[in-house]
Design a protein around this motif. Sequence first.
Motif, short mmCIF file in Angstrom:
data_model
loop_
_atom_site.label_atom_id
_atom_site.label_comp_id
_atom_site.label_asym_id
_atom_site.label_seq_id
_atom_site.Cartn_x
_atom_site.Cartn_y
_atom_site.Cartn_z
N PHE A 84 151.58 126.81 77.72
CA PHE A 84 151.94 126.54 76.32
C PHE A 84 151.11 127.43 75.41
O PHE A 84 149.95 127.72 75.68
N THR A 85 151.71 127.85 74.31
CA THR A 85 151.01 128.72 73.36
C THR A 85 150.80 128.10 72.00
O THR A 85 149.89 128.51 71.27
N SER A 86 151.60 127.11 71.64
CA SER A 86 151.51 126.56 70.28
C SER A 86 150.75 125.24 70.20
O SER A 86 150.26 124.87 69.13
N ARG A 87 150.65 124.50 71.29
CA ARG A 87 150.01 123.20 71.30
C ARG A 87 149.21 123.02 72.59
O ARG A 87 149.58 123.55 73.64
N THR A 88 148.14 122.26 72.50
CA THR A 88 147.41 121.79 73.68
C THR A 88 147.91 120.38 73.98
O THR A 88 147.87 119.51 73.10
N VAL A 89 148.37 120.16 75.20
CA VAL A 89 149.06 118.90 75.52
C VAL A 89 148.47 118.28 76.79
O VAL A 89 148.45 118.91 77.85
N PHE A 90 148.00 117.06 76.66
CA PHE A 90 147.52 116.28 77.79
C PHE A 90 148.44 115.09 78.03
O PHE A 90 148.89 114.45 77.08
N SER A 91 148.66 114.79 79.29
CA SER A 91 149.27 113.53 79.68
C SER A 91 148.18 112.61 80.22
O SER A 91 147.44 113.00 81.13
N ALA A 92 148.06 111.43 79.65
CA ALA A 92 147.15 110.42 80.21
C ALA A 92 147.84 109.83 81.42
O ALA A 92 148.90 109.21 81.30
N ALA A 93 147.27 110.04 82.61
CA ALA A 93 147.96 109.73 83.85
C ALA A 93 147.55 108.37 84.42
O ALA A 93 146.39 107.96 84.32
N HIS A 94 148.53 107.69 85.04
CA HIS A 94 148.27 106.40 85.67
C HIS A 94 147.68 106.59 87.07
O HIS A 94 147.73 107.70 87.63
N VAL A 95 147.13 105.54 87.62
CA VAL A 95 146.67 105.56 89.00
C VAL A 95 147.66 104.80 89.87
O VAL A 95 148.32 103.87 89.41
N VAL A 96 147.76 105.22 91.13
CA VAL A 96 148.63 104.57 92.10
C VAL A 96 147.78 103.63 92.94
O VAL A 96 146.81 104.07 93.59
N ALA A 97 148.10 102.37 92.93
CA ALA A 97 147.35 101.38 93.71
C ALA A 97 147.66 101.52 95.19
O ALA A 97 148.71 102.04 95.59
N ASP A 98 146.74 101.07 96.01
CA ASP A 98 146.96 100.97 97.46
C ASP A 98 147.62 99.62 97.73
O ASP A 98 146.96 98.58 97.63
N PRO A 99 148.91 99.59 98.08
CA PRO A 99 149.60 98.31 98.21
C PRO A 99 149.20 97.51 99.44
O PRO A 99 149.50 96.32 99.54
N PHE A 100 148.49 98.15 100.39
CA PHE A 100 148.13 97.47 101.63
C PHE A 100 146.69 96.95 101.62
O PHE A 100 146.26 96.33 102.59
N ALA A 101 145.98 97.22 100.53
CA ALA A 101 144.59 96.76 100.46
C ALA A 101 144.54 95.26 100.24
O ALA A 101 145.35 94.69 99.50
N ASP A 102 143.58 94.61 100.87
CA ASP A 102 143.40 93.16 100.73
C ASP A 102 142.46 92.94 99.55
O ASP A 102 141.24 92.85 99.71
N THR A 103 143.04 92.87 98.35
CA THR A 103 142.24 92.79 97.13
C THR A 103 142.63 91.55 96.33
O THR A 103 143.61 90.87 96.63
N THR A 104 141.86 91.30 95.30
CA THR A 104 142.16 90.24 94.33
C THR A 104 142.16 90.86 92.95
O THR A 104 141.57 91.93 92.74
N PRO A 105 142.81 90.21 91.96
CA PRO A 105 142.89 90.81 90.62
C PRO A 105 141.54 91.12 90.00
O PRO A 105 141.42 92.06 89.21
#
Length: 391
Positions: A33-54
Motif C-alpha cells: 500500500f502507498t496511501s495508507r498504513t493498514v493493520f488488521s487486529a487478528a484473532h487467535v484460534v483456540a485449541d479445541p482438544f485442550a482440556d481447559t476451563t473458562p
Amino acid sequence: MTLHLPNPDGTLRAYEPRTAPPAVPVTGGGSAFTSRTVFSAAHVVADPFADTTPDGPAAVDWDATLAFRRHLWSHGLGVAEAMDTAQRGMGLDWATAAELIRRSAAEARAAGGRIACGVGTDQLTATAAATVTLADVRSAYEEQLAVVEESGAQAILMASRALAATAKGPDDYLEVYGHLLRQAAEPVILHWLGPMFDPALDGYWGSSDLDTATDTFLEVIAAHPDKVDGIKVSLLDAQREIDLRRRLPQGVRCYTGDDFNYPELIAGDDQGFSHALLGIFDPLGPLAAQAVRVLDTGDTEGFRALLDPTVELSRHLFQAPTRYYKTGVVLLAWLSGHQSHFTMVGGLQSARSLPHLARAYELADGLGLFPDPKLAQERMRNLLSLYGVNQ
C-alpha cells in the motif's frame, strides 16, 4: 440449497446462499500500500482438544493462529497482534499473549510482514485491585514493553484496566505514559479504547468527560511527539476522531479503530485522513486490501464503493455489548475455512445468540466474503442443527 435462519423473535426465515465465487481473489499478492498504513487486529484460534476451563490458562492452536496471520500478510495488511481482538483480558492470559507475540513476530520476519503488538498490564489481573499502585502499573507495562521490543515488533501501548482503577486523575496518566515513552526504544502507537469495548476503561485519561480526556491524551503526545508514531482511537465517534486527528502534532498518525465509520475516516477529507487498525479487517482482509489498493490510485469513490457495503456487517458484529464482537469474527473465520472449528478461548463462542450468528453469516455471504460458499453453507447448516434448527 435453502437454509432456514432464526429470527430474534423465534421464527425462521428462508435464505438462499450465494453460489457465485468470492467477490475478491482468495490468494494474496500485489504491491504494498502507498496511501495508507493498514493493520488488521487478528484473532487467535483456540485449541479445541485442550482440556481447559473458562478461567484457566488459554490453549491456542499455534499452527492455525500463525497461518491466519500469514493470510493477512499475503494480502499486504499489517498484523496488530495480541490486541482486544485476540481476547486480551477476555480469556487470553499474559503468559500466552507473550508467547503469541514472540511467535508472531518471528513469523512476521520470515514472511516479510509488518507487525505491531499490544503492551498492557493484564498480568496484574490476579492481584487485588486495592493493592495495585502506580509503580505496579509502570512495572507491568515495562515487562510487556520489553517482550515486544525484544521480539522486534512495534509496540502499541494499550489502555490499562489497572491504571484506570488506580489513577487519581490526569496527572497519573501523564506520569505513567511519560515514563514509558521516555524509555521506549522506537516510536509507539497509543491506543485509546472506549468503554463500549471494555467497561473497565470508563474515565480513561482521568475523566469521563471526553473533551477533558482528549486534552490529557494530547498533552501526553505533545510532550513526546518523537516517541509517538500514531494513535489508535476506538470511540465509535467519527466526528470526535476527525477533530482529534486535526489536533495531532505534525508526523503523528491517526489509526482509526472505529468499526462503525471506517470507510469515511480512511477516505478522509481535504484536511486529512486516518490510517487503520481495525478488528473488522480480520474477516474483511482480502476485500479491505483491494479497497486500499484502489484508494492508492486516487480513486476515493471506488474505495468507498468497495468498503461502504461492509459497514452493515461490521455494525452488526460490533453491536452492544461491543466487547463480544470477537465471537462473530471467529464464526466468520470458521465459515471461511481458516480454522476447522468454532470454539474460542474461554468458551466465548457462546457469547452471541444464534440469531446474531445467523445474521452475521447472511451478511457476510451477501458480500461474497467466503472463499468457498458451499463450505460456509455446510458449516452454517451444521451449526444450526447443533442448536436444534432442523433444515
